[in-house]
Design a protein around this motif. Structure first.
Motif, PDB file in Angstrom:
ATOM      1  N   ASP A 118     -43.013   0.759 -10.674  1.00 57.59           N
ATOM      2  CA  ASP A 118     -42.974  -0.407  -9.794  1.00 57.59           C
ATOM      3  C   ASP A 118     -41.748  -0.316  -8.887  1.00 57.59           C
ATOM      4  OD1 ASP A 118     -42.863  -2.903  -8.582  1.00 57.59           O
ATOM      5  OD2 ASP A 118     -43.460  -3.988 -10.382  1.00 57.59           O
ATOM      6  N   PRO A 119     -41.948  -0.121  -7.575  1.00 52.15           N
ATOM      7  CA  PRO A 119     -40.807   0.045  -6.660  1.00 52.15           C
ATOM      8  C   PRO A 119     -39.941  -1.204  -6.517  1.00 52.15           C
ATOM      9  CG  PRO A 119     -42.895  -0.105  -5.453  1.00 52.15           C
ATOM     10  CD  PRO A 119     -43.248   0.025  -6.896  1.00 52.15           C
ATOM     11  N   TYR A 120     -40.407  -2.331  -7.076  1.00 52.33           N
ATOM     12  CA  TYR A 120     -39.605  -3.568  -7.045  1.00 52.33           C
ATOM     13  C   TYR A 120     -38.279  -3.377  -7.778  1.00 52.33           C
ATOM     14  CZ  TYR A 120     -38.290  -8.428  -8.103  1.00 52.33           C
ATOM     15  OH  TYR A 120     -37.606  -9.614  -8.233  1.00 52.33           O
ATOM     16  N   TYR A 121     -38.301  -2.566  -8.846  1.00 51.87           N
ATOM     17  CA  TYR A 121     -37.141  -2.457  -9.728  1.00 51.87           C
ATOM     18  C   TYR A 121     -36.151  -1.403  -9.255  1.00 51.87           C
ATOM     19  CZ  TYR A 121     -40.063  -5.104 -12.955  1.00 51.87           C
ATOM     20  OH  TYR A 121     -40.852  -6.059 -13.523  1.00 51.87           O
ATOM     21  N   GLN A 122     -34.876  -1.683  -9.560  1.00 53.10           N
ATOM     22  CA  GLN A 122     -33.804  -0.714  -9.364  1.00 53.10           C
ATOM     23  C   GLN A 122     -32.994  -0.652 -10.650  1.00 53.10           C
ATOM     24  OE1 GLN A 122     -31.658  -2.249  -6.011  1.00 53.10           O
ATOM     25  NE2 GLN A 122     -33.057  -1.356  -4.509  1.00 53.10           N
ATOM     26  N   ASP A 125     -31.702  -3.657 -13.127  1.00 51.65           N
ATOM     27  CA  ASP A 125     -32.561  -4.843 -13.129  1.00 51.65           C
ATOM     28  C   ASP A 125     -33.067  -5.128 -14.541  1.00 51.65           C
ATOM     29  OD1 ASP A 125     -32.313  -5.165 -10.433  1.00 51.65           O
ATOM     30  OD2 ASP A 125     -34.287  -4.381  -9.909  1.00 51.65           O
ATOM     31  N   CYS A 127     -36.435  -6.922 -16.829  1.00 52.14           N
ATOM     32  CA  CYS A 127     -37.849  -7.286 -16.735  1.00 52.14           C
ATOM     33  C   CYS A 127     -38.316  -7.853 -18.075  1.00 52.14           C
ATOM     34  CB  CYS A 127     -38.708  -6.080 -16.337  1.00 52.14           C
ATOM     35  SG  CYS A 127     -38.819  -4.803 -17.606  1.00 52.14           S
ATOM     36  N   GLU A 138     -44.300 -10.994 -12.992  1.00 51.94           N
ATOM     37  CA  GLU A 138     -44.376 -11.032 -11.533  1.00 51.94           C
ATOM     38  C   GLU A 138     -44.324 -12.463 -11.009  1.00 51.94           C
ATOM     39  OE1 GLU A 138     -47.429  -8.648  -9.780  1.00 51.94           O
ATOM     40  OE2 GLU A 138     -47.071  -6.967 -11.147  1.00 51.94           O
ATOM     41  N   ARG A 141     -40.391 -13.602 -11.553  1.00 49.68           N
ATOM     42  CA  ARG A 141     -39.266 -12.839 -10.999  1.00 49.68           C
ATOM     43  C   ARG A 141     -38.956 -13.150  -9.537  1.00 49.68           C
ATOM     44  NH1 ARG A 141     -42.076  -6.803 -10.790  1.00 49.68           N
ATOM     45  NH2 ARG A 141     -43.180  -7.070  -8.809  1.00 49.68           N
ATOM     46  N   GLU A 143     -39.046 -12.823  -5.378  1.00 51.62           N
ATOM     47  CA  GLU A 143     -38.997 -11.682  -4.455  1.00 51.62           C
ATOM     48  C   GLU A 143     -37.552 -11.415  -4.068  1.00 51.62           C
ATOM     49  OE1 GLU A 143     -41.601 -12.328  -1.128  1.00 51.62           O
ATOM     50  OE2 GLU A 143     -43.126 -13.273  -2.396  1.00 51.62           O
ATOM     51  N   LYS A 144     -37.198 -10.144  -4.045  1.00 50.55           N
ATOM     52  CA  LYS A 144     -35.833  -9.772  -3.680  1.00 50.55           C
ATOM     53  C   LYS A 144     -35.607  -9.953  -2.181  1.00 50.55           C
ATOM     54  CE  LYS A 144     -34.999  -6.347  -7.274  1.00 50.55           C
ATOM     55  NZ  LYS A 144     -34.752  -4.924  -7.547  1.00 50.55           N
ATOM     56  N   PRO A 170     -34.087 -13.928  -0.016  1.00 55.35           N
ATOM     57  CA  PRO A 170     -34.815 -13.823  -1.289  1.00 55.35           C
ATOM     58  C   PRO A 170     -35.646 -15.078  -1.542  1.00 55.35           C
ATOM     59  CG  PRO A 170     -32.522 -14.356  -1.697  1.00 55.35           C
ATOM     60  CD  PRO A 170     -32.641 -14.123  -0.220  1.00 55.35           C
TER      61      PRO A 170
END
Length: 206
Positions: A118-122, A125, A127, A138, A141, A143-144, A170
């Motif tokens: 999931d490209p949302y995470y870095q 982070d 979850c 989802e 959480r 939106e960033k 955000p």
């Protein structure tokens, strides 16, 4: 209608190694209840490229996570003495009651598999790992935001690109209202102390 899970601010000690000048390590360690050996190890781990692949002496690095309220207060008063250090605020999950863990689940720091999925995470982070936290991840959480910065060749921030015109604000995660009856859940759990099994509602309507 009772609050079960909420967000709590937490504080990390960050440092830009290149900007740290003549640090009084004794005073710094006393302020944060660290030994000098603990500080040396944290600094060594930070500079270890295997443990911290993104290390650069020009960019902010996390030295200490989850400061206690007491340590935060003491450091805030003395921060002017420590150039190159600053405090970064983030949010942690708090559970108001020691109950319904099997329903609520928990959160954890994301793994490399989560990031690739999931490209949302870095890295760094958190979850949902189990239960409601995972099922509604989802939804909870949000939106960033996006902030585009101009950096020099050493990674130092020089300003905002196009005066922030391309930045995105955000969006907070949404609240979730459960059908869980907290007092009934607590009573059921009290019946199961030192037992293996389950409590079943045969006629939920009554």
């Amino acid at each position: 209608g009772e609050l079960i899970v909420y967000n709590q601010p937490a504080y990390d000690v960050m440092m830009i190694p290149r900007d740290v000048k003549a640090l009084d390590t004794v005073d710094f360690c006393n302020t944060l209840n660290l030994t000098r050996n603990q500080l040396r190890k944290r600094l060594a781990d930070m500079k270890d490229k295997r443990m911290n692949p993104g290390y650069s002496s020009y960019t902010p690095q996390r030295l200490i996570s989850h400061l206690s309220a007491e340590d935060y207060g003491r450091l805030q008063e003395k921060l002017y003495r420590y150039p190159g250090f600053f405090i970064q605020k983030r949010i942690l999950r708090q559970y108001a009651h020691k109950t319904a863990a099997n329903v609520l689940g928990n959160i954890r720091e994301v793994s490399s598999n989560d990031i690739s999925r999931d490209p949302y995470y870095q890295s760094g982070d958190y979850c949902g790992d189990l239960g409601v936290e995972k099922s509604y991840e989802e939804y909870l959480r949000g939106e960033k935001g996006v902030e585009i910065l101009i950096r020099d060749a050493h990674g130092r921030i020089k300003g905002r690109y196009d005066n922030g015109a391309k930045d995105v604000a955000p969006v907070s995660g949404r609240n979730l209202k459960l059908s869980l009856d907290l007092k009934l859940q607590q009573y059921a759990e009290s019946l199961m102390v030192n037992k293996i099994g389950a409590v079943v509602a045969i006629e939920p309507s009554t």
